[in-house]
Scaffold this active site. Structure first.
Site, mmCIF file in Angstrom:
data_model
loop_
_atom_site.group_PDB
_atom_site.id
_atom_site.type_symbol
_atom_site.label_atom_id
_atom_site.label_comp_id
_atom_site.label_asym_id
_atom_site.label_seq_id
_atom_site.Cartn_x
_atom_site.Cartn_y
_atom_site.Cartn_z
ATOM 1 N N HIS A 84 -0.717 -41.027 -12.723
ATOM 2 C CA HIS A 84 -2.057 -40.560 -13.078
ATOM 3 C C HIS A 84 -1.980 -39.330 -13.985
ATOM 4 O O HIS A 84 -2.703 -39.233 -14.978
ATOM 5 C CB HIS A 84 -2.859 -40.215 -11.822
ATOM 6 C CG HIS A 84 -3.483 -41.398 -11.160
ATOM 7 N ND1 HIS A 84 -2.750 -42.425 -10.619
ATOM 8 C CD2 HIS A 84 -4.800 -41.711 -10.949
ATOM 9 C CE1 HIS A 84 -3.575 -43.320 -10.094
ATOM 10 N NE2 HIS A 84 -4.819 -42.921 -10.290
ATOM 11 N N HIS A 109 0.479 -37.593 -4.143
ATOM 12 C CA HIS A 109 1.589 -37.087 -4.942
ATOM 13 C C HIS A 109 1.880 -35.654 -4.526
ATOM 14 O O HIS A 109 0.969 -34.900 -4.163
ATOM 15 C CB HIS A 109 1.262 -37.102 -6.431
ATOM 16 C CG HIS A 109 1.515 -38.415 -7.096
ATOM 17 N ND1 HIS A 109 2.762 -38.965 -7.218
ATOM 18 C CD2 HIS A 109 0.655 -39.297 -7.677
ATOM 19 C CE1 HIS A 109 2.671 -40.126 -7.844
ATOM 20 N NE2 HIS A 109 1.405 -40.352 -8.133
#
Length: 219
Positions: free
Chosen positions: A137, A182
């Site tokens: 992302h 993450h």
């Protein structure tokens, strides 16, 4: 001519500085994560995200909404539809640049993830398959929105919109930490790798177009 030469010199220096800083940052993060095995920064980042979530619980649905704009379905659509629209409006080179920014960053990201093979955080708030380092992302989002910001700056001279696009890419990266899908180091590495790819792509395309022009070939 003197003013143009000065501008190009400043531009080259700035791009070179961003490239160097991004490369050093990515290298440093790999040392921290895979050599020193330090989790200090990651733990601190998650703690800050948890404090935000505890104080403002309404941020969770907002984070899920924002993070969608660098998800695979959105990036696939933007990476195809965006260039089609640009080409239809007569911006052939810009269409190619956006397409390659998304495609190349996606392939580069998978290559890096396979090489480093870091598992995702076990505390993720939403299920997310795949590996963790660097964040897709953050990396592909920076490549896409950074490319659009660059095009706006170069062709339309809209520094505000260009800046907002970069901030939007950064915000998307932060949502990955907020949602615990993450580690903070994944996101920072994604930003750095996205900028590296974007600069390499832009440099390669400019050289290709310049060579084609000198040879009388339309690229």
């Amino acid at each position: 001519m003197l003013a143009l030469f000065s501008f190009l010199t400043v531009e080259v220096v700035l791009i070179g500085a961003v490239f160097t800083v991004s490369l050093l940052l990515f290298f440093y993060l790999t040392r921290v994560v895979f050599v020193a095995h330090s989790a200090q920064f990651d733990d601190w980042g998650f703690q800050q995200a948890d404090k935000l979530r505890a104080f403002w619980s309404w941020l969770t649905p907002v984070a899920r909404f924002v993070t969608f704009f660098a998800s695979f379905p959105f990036l696939a659509l933007a990476g195809i539809l965006g260039p089609v629209v640009l080409r239809w409006r007569g911006h052939k080179r810009e269409a190619l640049e956006v397409f390659l920014a998304v495609l190349g960053a996606s392939l580069f990201n998978q290559l890096l993830k396979t090489h480093y093979h870091r598992s995702r955080p076990s505390s993720a708030l939403v299920f997310q398959p795949g590996l963790s380092f660097p964040s897709g992302h953050a990396m592909i989002g920076m490549a896409l929105y950074g490319c659009l910001a660059w095009l706006l700056w170069r062709h339309r001279r809209h520094p505000v919109w260009a800046g907002l696009l970069v901030l939007w890419a950064v915000l998307i990266g932060f949502t990955r930490v907020y949602l615990h899908v993450h580690y903070p180091t994944d996101v920072l590495a994604g930003f750095a790798a996205g900028l590296l790819w974007l600069i390499l792509l832009r440099t390669a395309l400019r050289l290709w177009w310049r060579e084609g022009k000198e040879l009388g070939i339309e690229n």
